[in-house]
Design a protein around this motif. Structure first.
Motif, PDB file in Angstrom:
ATOM      1  N   LEU A  28       7.155   6.949 -11.523  1.00  0.00           N
ATOM      2  CA  LEU A  28       6.680   5.853 -12.364  1.00  0.00           C
ATOM      3  C   LEU A  28       7.690   5.521 -13.460  1.00  0.00           C
ATOM      4  CD1 LEU A  28       2.983   7.060 -12.661  1.00  0.00           C
ATOM      5  CD2 LEU A  28       3.893   5.349 -11.093  1.00  0.00           C
ATOM      6  N   LEU A  29       8.414   6.528 -13.937  1.00  0.00           N
ATOM      7  CA  LEU A  29       9.495   6.357 -14.906  1.00  0.00           C
ATOM      8  C   LEU A  29      10.522   7.430 -14.594  1.00  0.00           C
ATOM      9  CD1 LEU A  29      10.248   4.619 -17.407  1.00  0.00           C
ATOM     10  CD2 LEU A  29       9.193   6.360 -18.813  1.00  0.00           C
ATOM     11  N   PRO A  30      11.736   7.035 -14.215  1.00  0.00           N
ATOM     12  CA  PRO A  30      12.734   8.024 -13.777  1.00  0.00           C
ATOM     13  C   PRO A  30      13.102   9.029 -14.864  1.00  0.00           C
ATOM     14  CG  PRO A  30      13.517   5.767 -13.422  1.00  0.00           C
ATOM     15  CD  PRO A  30      12.250   5.673 -14.184  1.00  0.00           C
ATOM     16  N   LEU A  31      13.554  10.179 -14.422  1.00  0.00           N
ATOM     17  CA  LEU A  31      14.015  11.220 -15.331  1.00  0.00           C
ATOM     18  C   LEU A  31      15.237  10.700 -16.073  1.00  0.00           C
ATOM     19  CD1 LEU A  31      13.653  14.150 -16.270  1.00  0.00           C
ATOM     20  CD2 LEU A  31      15.124  14.850 -14.374  1.00  0.00           C
ATOM     21  N   GLY A  32      15.130  10.653 -17.398  1.00  0.00           N
ATOM     22  CA  GLY A  32      16.242  10.140 -18.184  1.00  0.00           C
ATOM     23  C   GLY A  32      16.006  10.307 -19.672  1.00  0.00           C
ATOM     24  N   LYS A  70      14.786  13.776 -22.880  1.00  0.00           N
ATOM     25  CA  LYS A  70      14.672  13.793 -21.418  1.00  0.00           C
ATOM     26  C   LYS A  70      13.191  13.727 -21.067  1.00  0.00           C
ATOM     27  CE  LYS A  70      17.417  15.215 -17.698  1.00  0.00           C
ATOM     28  NZ  LYS A  70      18.612  15.938 -17.331  1.00  0.00           N
ATOM     29  N   PHE A  71      12.843  12.740 -20.245  1.00  0.00           N
ATOM     30  CA  PHE A  71      11.442  12.464 -19.937  1.00  0.00           C
ATOM     31  C   PHE A  71      11.341  11.870 -18.536  1.00  0.00           C
ATOM     32  CE2 PHE A  71       7.767   9.632 -19.797  1.00  0.00           C
ATOM     33  CZ  PHE A  71       6.770  10.409 -20.344  1.00  0.00           C
ATOM     34  N   ALA A  72      10.213  12.105 -17.886  1.00  0.00           N
ATOM     35  CA  ALA A  72       9.910  11.468 -16.601  1.00  0.00           C
ATOM     36  C   ALA A  72       8.399  11.339 -16.467  1.00  0.00           C
ATOM     37  CB  ALA A  72      10.461  12.279 -15.440  1.00  0.00           C
ATOM     38  N   PHE A  73       7.986  10.335 -15.730  1.00  0.00           N
ATOM     39  CA  PHE A  73       6.566  10.094 -15.447  1.00  0.00           C
ATOM     40  C   PHE A  73       6.464   9.962 -13.932  1.00  0.00           C
ATOM     41  CE2 PHE A  73       2.827   7.082 -16.831  1.00  0.00           C
ATOM     42  CZ  PHE A  73       1.913   8.022 -16.410  1.00  0.00           C
ATOM     43  N   VAL A  74       5.784  10.898 -13.285  1.00  0.00           N
ATOM     44  CA  VAL A  74       5.698  10.900 -11.826  1.00  0.00           C
ATOM     45  C   VAL A  74       4.253  11.054 -11.369  1.00  0.00           C
ATOM     46  CG1 VAL A  74       8.007  11.856 -11.535  1.00  0.00           C
ATOM     47  CG2 VAL A  74       6.076  13.394 -11.607  1.00  0.00           C
TER      48      VAL A  74
END
Length: 98
Positions: A70-74, A81-85
């Motif tokens: 939903l939001l790439p790791l970055g 550093k954040f991601a939404f999966v």
């Protein structure tokens, strides 16, 4: 893991209750044999605070496998550093590095 047995209210072998630990936090889950009109939504997600690059990268790889990013790791303005999966089961996870 505790599973429903033969003759129970749910299909034999499905999960009555299971507990697991993730990043030091304890969670519980179960299979509901009752038919509901709702499904998973990214509006409710699990938040995981990661303490290392290796941890967040491993979790991202495992949770996104067969799922949806939903939001790439970055790096973002709100997090280094954040991601939404959404995992392969439709459960949403927000991974954040402190």
């Amino acid at each position: 893991v505790q599973r429903y047995g033969k003759g129970g209210p749910a299909k034999e072998g499905t999960i009555l209750v299971a507990t697991f630990e993730l990043n030091g936090s304890r969670f519980a889950c179960s299979d509901s044999y009752i038919k509901h009109e709702w499904d998973f939504t990214p509006g409710v997600s699990n938040w995981v605070e990661c303490t290392s690059e290796a941890e967040i990268e491993t979790l991202f790889a495992q949770l996104s496998k067969g799922g949806n990013v939903l939001l790439p790791l970055g790096s973002y303005s709100f997090s280094p550093k954040f991601a939404f999966v959404e995992d392969r089961f439709g459960v949403s996870w927000q991974l954040n590095m402190k």
